[in-house]
Enzyme design. Structure first.
Site, PDB file in Angstrom:
ATOM      1  CG  HIS A  40      -0.121   0.179   2.511  1.00 13.11           C
ATOM      2  ND1 HIS A  40       0.440  -0.893   3.184  1.00 13.11           N
ATOM      3  CD2 HIS A  40       0.234   1.293   3.214  1.00 13.11           C
ATOM      4  CE1 HIS A  40       1.090  -0.441   4.247  1.00 13.11           C
ATOM      5  NE2 HIS A  40       0.978   0.878   4.288  1.00 13.11           N
ATOM      6  CG  HIS A 125       7.688   4.506   0.898  1.00 10.45           C
ATOM      7  ND1 HIS A 125       7.451   5.606   1.709  1.00 10.45           N
ATOM      8  CD2 HIS A 125       7.826   3.448   1.734  1.00 10.45           C
ATOM      9  CE1 HIS A 125       7.451   5.220   2.974  1.00 10.45           C
ATOM     10  NE2 HIS A 125       7.671   3.912   3.028  1.00 10.45           N
TER      11      HIS A 125
END
Length: 182
Positions: A40, A125
């Site tokens: 995620h 990220h």
């Protein structure tokens, strides 16, 4: 309950990251690898949330206007020392302004409830692994980052409120989902 908001990663994109991880994992002595179902982009880490505050958090997050954000994998990177990184991650490119706008809107909705932004700048990220072993005989091979997946794209049209189940794998559970208007 330990909670955070996040943008889920589409299954095809997660599969591409997972294939790279499977190929390189045997030669990378990280202590903890992220389950592919847990990939995620964190929007805001919230920390501990009591059951009695969950509904007010949900109501606040429902007020966030979700606009579709075009994203794509863009290689990878590390946080920490090159010889022994704390985090290995997949990078994203695309509508970075859209990501920042969603981040700002989520922060704005949760701040009145006492949830504060992190001191460090927002750096979206996809965490793949944590804690490179200090016992490793070889430092992390920086050239390896050049082989990380790039180009796989998706339209992020929602974000989620997630709960962490420590020591489970996968360890994240979607509690609520917030989508863009149809």
């Amino acid at each position: 309950m330990r909670m955070f908001t996040a943008i889920p990663i589409r299954e095809a994109v997660a599969d591409e990251l997972h294939r790279w991880v499977q190929e390189h994992r045997p030669s990378l002595p990280f202590r903890k690898w992220t389950h592919p179902q847990d990939y995620h982009l964190t929007v805001q880490f919230l920390g501990e949330v009591t059951e009695d505050r969950l509904e007010e958090l949900h109501i606040a997050l429902k007020s966030v206007q979700v606009q579709p954000i075009s994203l794509a994998l863009n290689g990878g990177g590390i946080f920490g020392q090159t010889s022994s990184p704390r985090v290995l991650y997949g990078s994203v490119t695309g509508d970075r302004d859209g990501l920042k706008a969603l981040h700002a809107s989520v922060l704005e909705s949760t701040e009145p409830l006492g949830f504060l932004p992190e001191a460090r700048p927002y750096s979206p990220h996809i965490t793949l692994a944590r804690n490179y072993s200090a016992d490793a005989k070889l430092p992390f091979p920086p050239g390896l980052l050049e082989s990380m997946p790039s180009g796989a794209s998706w339209l992020a049209d929602r974000f989620v409120l997630m709960r962490t189940h420590m020591h489970s794998s996968p360890m994240y559970e979607t509690v609520y989902e917030y989508s863009s208007p149809s």
